[in-house]
Design an enzyme around this catalytic site. Structure first.
Site, PDB file in Angstrom:
ATOM      1  N   GLY A  55       3.515   5.688   9.280  1.00 23.79           N
ATOM      2  CA  GLY A  55       4.910   5.756   8.872  1.00 23.79           C
ATOM      3  C   GLY A  55       5.672   4.472   9.151  1.00 23.79           C
ATOM      4  O   GLY A  55       6.747   4.250   8.599  1.00 23.79           O
ATOM      5  N   ASP A 107      -0.483  -7.395   0.655  1.00 25.81           N
ATOM      6  CA  ASP A 107       0.109  -6.109   1.019  1.00 25.81           C
ATOM      7  C   ASP A 107       1.630  -6.239   1.005  1.00 25.81           C
ATOM      8  O   ASP A 107       2.287  -6.229   2.036  1.00 25.81           O
ATOM      9  CB  ASP A 107      -0.376  -5.631   2.388  1.00 25.81           C
ATOM     10  N   HIS A 145       0.815  -1.213   0.000  1.00 24.03           N
ATOM     11  CA  HIS A 145       0.000   0.000   0.000  1.00 24.03           C
ATOM     12  C   HIS A 145       0.853   1.270   0.000  1.00 24.03           C
ATOM     13  O   HIS A 145       0.314   2.374  -0.137  1.00 24.03           O
ATOM     14  CB  HIS A 145      -0.970   0.008   1.196  1.00 24.03           C
ATOM     15  N   SER A 158       4.496   1.553   8.354  1.00 20.50           N
ATOM     16  CA  SER A 158       4.135   0.593   7.303  1.00 20.50           C
ATOM     17  C   SER A 158       5.352   0.132   6.520  1.00 20.50           C
ATOM     18  O   SER A 158       6.216   0.935   6.161  1.00 20.50           O
ATOM     19  CB  SER A 158       3.145   1.229   6.321  1.00 20.50           C
ATOM     20  N   SER A 165       1.871  -4.071   7.949  1.00 23.13           N
ATOM     21  CA  SER A 165       0.766  -3.683   7.077  1.00 23.13           C
ATOM     22  C   SER A 165      -0.099  -2.607   7.739  1.00 23.13           C
ATOM     23  O   SER A 165      -0.155  -1.474   7.280  1.00 23.13           O
ATOM     24  CB  SER A 165      -0.089  -4.903   6.734  1.00 23.13           C
TER      25      SER A 165
END
Length: 409
Positions: free
Chosen positions: A361, A281, A253, A363, A378
């Protein structure tokens, strides 16, 4: 890694620039991990999908890692050291125990009370073979295949028609021998939620149980750009997951295939070579232009930077830690596997849920258990002030999909 004399503290988890200073020790400038001349690593051939990287013998855990684990799990130093050793043993045993169980395999988990790997078996006749590997056994009613098949039917329904927003996630639970659906608090009486649960129970060949989830919907953990952050693409900031031969893996993402990626200093790192979200993801970013990769997860001064030695999968119940560019280093436990997360952008399948907190942030950042890579961050709910839960995309699936080799020490 990039040719710079000093690395700033806000560097990403895996691309290290120049000599690393501070609590984590020093890394002198080196050639790319693939064996090519610096600065750029050569991408691994896509024709040879990688299996899980074989674990090397684990080094003794550092005192700061022991303290961090004790802080987040409420353990003494001796308890943390003992648990890390027990979990490393469990990770080594799990593939052998699964093979020994054969078709009667009912899932596995780490039991914190005994410090042993527990393997569910549907046939008592297979229990002795499993115990011979060093694992303990529990006779269960349903095999892992049966649990996965029941969950797959729910996933198929969600692909055709999105699950209601009041449903947070669903997963298999080998300890309970059931598929567990988690419903957001306050949504229990929603008509769409009740219809979803009725259909889930009607079509399942195994028990379906319902648990309450926080009222807050699960969200991904990307964030707007902030000066000094590890990497960004467009107006999105994320964290690097793990070095692979030729680049790194991160969350899907965070960017789309072809998108340009820059480092904390604004310099060009590479491009997204592949990306999948929702449904999955994960993403793969190539590395070049003076950057190269090292098999390290950044400890952010909380613990020494951690070497990555393999990707043996941690069982449910095992401790696990996360590194991210916003909230840095936090630890917790593995809560569930093969969980479907119902994000607003669409469902993501086969995720692993943890009790580790995260924020925007983080992720794409690293999940690691001992010295074994587990996955990339994720999303989730909550924060690192009041607590929360976070899901990660398992790293071995990413390696297999893109034909990558994990960069290991």
């Amino acid at each position: 890694m990039r040719r710079k004399p000093v690395v700033r503290a806000g560097l990403s988890a895996l691309l290290v620039l120049g000599a690393l200073s501070g609590a984590g020790g020093a890394f002198s400038t080196a050639a790319a991990a693939s064996g090519a001349d610096a600065p750029a690593a050569t991408p691994a051939p896509a024709a040879k999908p990688a299996a899980a990287a074989k674990p090397a013998p684990a080094a003794a855990p550092s005192a700061t890692l022991v303290r961090a684990l004790g802080r987040d799990l409420g353990l003494t130093a001796d308890q943390a050291r003992e648990r890390l050793g027990q979990e490393a043993t469990a990770m080594r045993l799990e593939p052998k125990a699964k093979r020994a169980a054969g078709a009667s395999y009912g899932g596995s988990w780490f039991d914190t009370g005994s410090g042993k790997l527990v393997v569910g078996v549907t046939s008592a006749e297979r229990a002795a073979s499993v115990r011979a590997t060093g694992a303990t056994t529990r006779v269960v009613e349903h095999s892992a295949d049966a649990l996965d098949a029941a969950k797959a039917r729910l996933d198929k329904k969600a692909r055709k028609q999105a699950a209601p927003a009041g449903v947070s996630s669903w997963s298999t639970d080998p300890r309970a021998g059931a598929v567990v659906v988690r419903v957001r608090q306050g949504s229990e009486d929603d008509a769409a939620v009740r219809a979803f649960l009725r259909e889930a129970k009607r079509s399942a060949s195994v028990p379906v149980t319902v648990e309450k989830a926080p009222a807050q919907a699960p969200t991904t953990f990307a964030a707007g750009t902030v000066g000094g952050d590890p990497y960004y693409t467009g107006n999105v900031r994320c964290s690097i997951g793990f070095s692979v031969q030729g680049g790194f893996v991160t969350a899907g993402h965070c960017g789309q295939a072809g998108g340009s990626v820059s480092g904390w200093d604004g310099s060009y790192i590479g491009n997204f070579q592949g990306s999948s979200f929702p449904g999955n993801d994960y993403a793969y970013v190539s590395v070049g232009s003076g950057w190269w990769t090292v098999p390290v997860v950044l400890g952010w001064g909380t613990v020494p930077d951690q070497l990555v030695r393999g990707s043996a999968e941690a069982p449910i119940g095992a401790s696990i830690c996360r590194s991210g560019s916003t909230t840095h280093w936090h630890c917790g436990t593995v809560l569930a596997k093969n969980e479907t997360v119902n994000y607003s952008q669409g469902a993501v399948y086969q995720m692993t849920k943890t009790s580790v907190c995260a924020e925007g942030g983080d992720s794409g950042g690293s999940f690691i258990s001992g010295d074994q890579a587990q996955g990339v961050t994720s999303g989730g709910w909550g924060n690192c002030s009041s607590g929360g839960e976070t899901w990660y995309q398992p790293v071995n699936e990413i390696l297999s999909v893109y034909g990558l080799r994990l960069h290991t020490a």
